[in-house]
Design a protein around this motif. Structure first.
Motif, mmCIF file in Angstrom:
data_model
loop_
_atom_site.group_PDB
_atom_site.id
_atom_site.type_symbol
_atom_site.label_atom_id
_atom_site.label_comp_id
_atom_site.label_asym_id
_atom_site.label_seq_id
_atom_site.Cartn_x
_atom_site.Cartn_y
_atom_site.Cartn_z
ATOM 1 N N UNK A 3 0.832 -1.206 0.000
ATOM 2 C CA UNK A 3 0.000 0.000 0.000
ATOM 3 C C UNK A 3 0.866 1.256 0.000
ATOM 4 N N UNK A 4 1.965 1.214 0.739
ATOM 5 C CA UNK A 4 2.849 2.373 0.848
ATOM 6 C C UNK A 4 3.723 2.567 -0.388
ATOM 7 N N UNK A 5 4.097 1.461 -1.028
ATOM 8 C CA UNK A 5 5.089 1.531 -2.107
ATOM 9 C C UNK A 5 4.533 1.306 -3.506
ATOM 10 N N UNK A 6 3.242 0.986 -3.616
ATOM 11 C CA UNK A 6 2.728 0.635 -4.945
ATOM 12 C C UNK A 6 2.933 1.785 -5.933
ATOM 13 N N UNK A 7 3.379 1.475 -7.139
ATOM 14 C CA UNK A 7 3.694 2.510 -8.123
ATOM 15 C C UNK A 7 2.467 2.872 -8.959
ATOM 16 N N UNK A 8 2.648 3.839 -9.827
ATOM 17 C CA UNK A 8 1.600 4.213 -10.764
ATOM 18 C C UNK A 8 2.144 4.048 -12.183
ATOM 19 N N UNK A 9 2.496 2.813 -12.506
ATOM 20 C CA UNK A 9 3.012 2.527 -13.834
ATOM 21 C C UNK A 9 1.902 2.695 -14.877
ATOM 22 N N UNK A 10 2.270 3.193 -16.036
ATOM 23 C CA UNK A 10 1.381 3.244 -17.180
ATOM 24 C C UNK A 10 1.957 2.343 -18.267
ATOM 25 N N UNK A 11 1.261 2.250 -19.380
ATOM 26 C CA UNK A 11 1.769 1.437 -20.479
ATOM 27 C C UNK A 11 3.146 1.945 -20.887
ATOM 28 N N UNK A 12 4.113 1.046 -20.868
ATOM 29 C CA UNK A 12 5.473 1.466 -21.183
ATOM 30 C C UNK A 12 6.308 0.283 -21.613
ATOM 31 N N UNK A 13 7.383 0.570 -22.313
ATOM 32 C CA UNK A 13 8.396 -0.417 -22.660
ATOM 33 C C UNK A 13 9.735 0.143 -22.210
ATOM 34 N N UNK A 14 10.418 -0.599 -21.367
ATOM 35 C CA UNK A 14 11.691 -0.123 -20.825
ATOM 36 C C UNK A 14 12.750 -1.202 -20.988
ATOM 37 N N UNK A 15 14.023 -0.814 -21.045
ATOM 38 C CA UNK A 15 15.097 -1.814 -21.081
ATOM 39 C C UNK A 15 15.002 -2.732 -19.871
ATOM 40 N N UNK A 16 15.380 -3.980 -20.064
ATOM 41 C CA UNK A 16 15.235 -4.957 -18.990
ATOM 42 C C UNK A 16 16.086 -4.578 -17.780
ATOM 43 N N UNK A 17 17.173 -3.868 -18.023
ATOM 44 C CA UNK A 17 17.996 -3.374 -16.919
ATOM 45 C C UNK A 17 17.775 -1.874 -16.795
ATOM 46 N N UNK A 18 16.816 -1.506 -15.953
ATOM 47 C CA UNK A 18 16.462 -0.098 -15.775
ATOM 48 C C UNK A 18 15.892 0.106 -14.374
ATOM 49 N N UNK A 19 15.721 1.357 -13.989
ATOM 50 C CA UNK A 19 15.185 1.681 -12.671
ATOM 51 C C UNK A 19 13.747 1.186 -12.539
ATOM 52 N N UNK A 20 12.944 1.387 -13.583
ATOM 53 C CA UNK A 20 11.550 0.927 -13.547
ATOM 54 C C UNK A 20 11.489 -0.585 -13.399
ATOM 55 N N UNK A 21 12.367 -1.277 -14.103
ATOM 56 C CA UNK A 21 12.413 -2.736 -13.987
ATOM 57 C C UNK A 21 12.779 -3.153 -12.575
ATOM 58 N N UNK A 22 13.706 -2.437 -11.972
ATOM 59 C CA UNK A 22 14.112 -2.743 -10.598
ATOM 60 C C UNK A 22 12.937 -2.558 -9.638
ATOM 61 N N UNK A 23 12.180 -1.468 -9.803
ATOM 62 C CA UNK A 23 11.013 -1.229 -8.950
ATOM 63 C C UNK A 23 9.972 -2.326 -9.145
ATOM 64 N N UNK A 24 9.730 -2.673 -10.406
ATOM 65 C CA UNK A 24 8.766 -3.739 -10.707
ATOM 66 C C UNK A 24 9.218 -5.063 -10.085
ATOM 67 N N UNK A 25 10.513 -5.367 -10.195
ATOM 68 C CA UNK A 25 11.035 -6.626 -9.663
ATOM 69 C C UNK A 25 10.894 -6.682 -8.143
ATOM 70 N N UNK A 26 11.172 -5.567 -7.464
ATOM 71 C CA UNK A 26 11.053 -5.545 -6.002
ATOM 72 C C UNK A 26 9.615 -5.813 -5.571
ATOM 73 N N UNK A 27 8.651 -5.163 -6.238
ATOM 74 C CA UNK A 27 7.246 -5.373 -5.895
ATOM 75 C C UNK A 27 6.808 -6.795 -6.209
ATOM 76 N N UNK A 28 7.367 -7.369 -7.261
ATOM 77 C CA UNK A 28 7.044 -8.755 -7.601
ATOM 78 C C UNK A 28 7.562 -9.717 -6.542
ATOM 79 N N UNK A 29 8.778 -9.469 -6.061
ATOM 80 C CA UNK A 29 9.337 -10.293 -4.986
ATOM 81 C C UNK A 29 8.493 -10.162 -3.723
ATOM 82 N N UNK A 30 8.116 -8.937 -3.398
ATOM 83 C CA UNK A 30 7.285 -8.694 -2.218
ATOM 84 C C UNK A 30 5.971 -9.458 -2.317
ATOM 85 N N UNK A 31 5.347 -9.403 -3.479
ATOM 86 C CA UNK A 31 4.082 -10.103 -3.701
ATOM 87 C C UNK A 31 4.246 -11.614 -3.569
ATOM 88 N N UNK A 32 5.356 -12.139 -4.071
ATOM 89 C CA UNK A 32 5.586 -13.588 -4.027
ATOM 90 C C UNK A 32 5.789 -14.103 -2.606
#
Length: 237
Positions: free
Chosen positions: A76-105
Motif C-alpha cells: 500500500x505504501x510503495x505501490x507505483x503508478x506505472x502506465x503502459x510502457x516499454x523499458x530496457x530490462x535493466x532499468x530503474x523501472x524494472x528494478x522497482x517492478x522486480x522488487x514489488x514482484x518479490x514482495x508479492x511472491x
C-alpha cells in the motif's frame, strides 16, 4: 558482466530478505507457542499435547495472516503508478517492478489457502488492484495487481493467470489489464498485458488472450490464442 554479477548479488539478497521477512512475521506465532508451553508444564502428557497441538495450528494461521497483512501494508505504501510502457530490462523501472514482484511472491504461497475471501480481495486492493462491488476472485495468480482492474460482479475463476507484464528480448513491457463488469473468466485461462475485456464478456476455461487483445462487451472467447466463439447479440443488431 557487471549486470550478471548484480543479478546474482540481488538474488542472494532476496533469499536473505525472504528468510528475515517470514521470520519477522512469525514472532506473534512463536510468542503464542512459547506461552502455551510455559503454561502447561505441569499438565499431563496428553493434555500438553492437546494444548500445544491446537496452538501450533492456530500459530500457523496467525503466521499466514501476518505475512499477508505485512505485505499488504508495504504494498500500500510503495505501490507505483506505472502506465503502459516499454523499458530496457535493466532499468530503474524494472528494478522497482522486480522488487514489488518479490514482495508479492512472499505472500502468494498463502493466498491460495484463502481464495475466494474478503482477506484476498482486501490484499489485492491494498496492493493497488481496483475491484468492483461483489466481484469474486478465486485465483492466487494475479500479478502486477496495481495495474489490474476488475469490474462489479465479475468472477475470476480458479488458477486464472492475470499479468500486466511480459519480457520480450531485452525489454520489459508493462500494460494495464481491464476486466469489465459481470464478466466471467474461466478456470485456468490467461489474460496478458494490455487486454481490455468488455462488460458481460466470457473467457472460456484454458483460453489464452494475447497481449493488447480487446474483447467487445457480451462476447464469448475461447482457444489458444483466444478468438470469438460467440458474438454479442448487441453487435449483430
Amino acid at each position: 558482466m557487471l549486470w550478471r554479477f548484480a543479478q546474482h548479488f540481488l538474488t542472494t539478497l532476496v533469499i536473505i530478505f525472504s528468510g528475515a521477512y517470514w521470520g519477522f512475521a512469525s514472532i506473534p506465532s512463536i510468542m503464542l507457542i512459547l506461552q502455551v508451553v510455559e503454561n502447561t508444564q505441569h499438565y499431563s502428557l496428553w493434555q500438553r499435547s492437546v494444548y500445544i497441538g491446537f496452538s501450533l495450528g492456530l500459530s500457523y494461521v496467525i503466521w499466514i495472516l501476518m505475512v499477508i497483512l505485512l505485505t499488504a501494508m508495504i504494498g500500500f505504501l510503495l505501490r507505483p503508478k506505472f502506465k503502459s510502457t516499454q523499458v530496457p530490462f535493466y532499468s530503474i523501472i524494472t528494478f522497482k517492478w522486480a522488487f514489488l514482484s518479490v514482495l508479492d511472491r512472499l505472500a502468494k504461497p498463502f493466498i491460495g489457502y484463502l481464495v475466494p475471501s474478503w482477506v484476498v480481495n482486501g490484499y489485492y486492493k491494498a496492493m493497488g488492484c481496483k475491484i468492483g462491488w461483489r466481484a469474486i476472485i478465486s485465483s492466487d495468480r494475479l500479478n502486477d495487481v496495481y495495474m489490474v482492474e476488475i469490474g462489479t460482479q465479475s468472477i475470476i475463476g480458479s488458477k486464472v493467470l492475470i499479468t500486466a507484464h511480459i519480457a520480450e528480448k531485452d525489454k520489459l513491457i508493462l500494460a494495464p489489464v481491464k476486466i469489465g463488469a459481470k464478466c466471467l473468466i474461466g478456470v485456468g485461462s490467461q489474460i496478458s498485458p494490455g487486454c481490455d475485456i468488455g462488460d458481460g464478456a466470457v473467457i472460456a476455461s484454458r483460453a489464452v488472450l494475447p497481449k493488447y487483445t480487446k474483447v467487445p462487451p457480451g462476447e464469448v472467447w475461447g482457444g489458444i490464442p483466444a478468438k470469438p466463439v460467440r458474438k454479442s447479440t448487441n453487435n449483430n443488431k
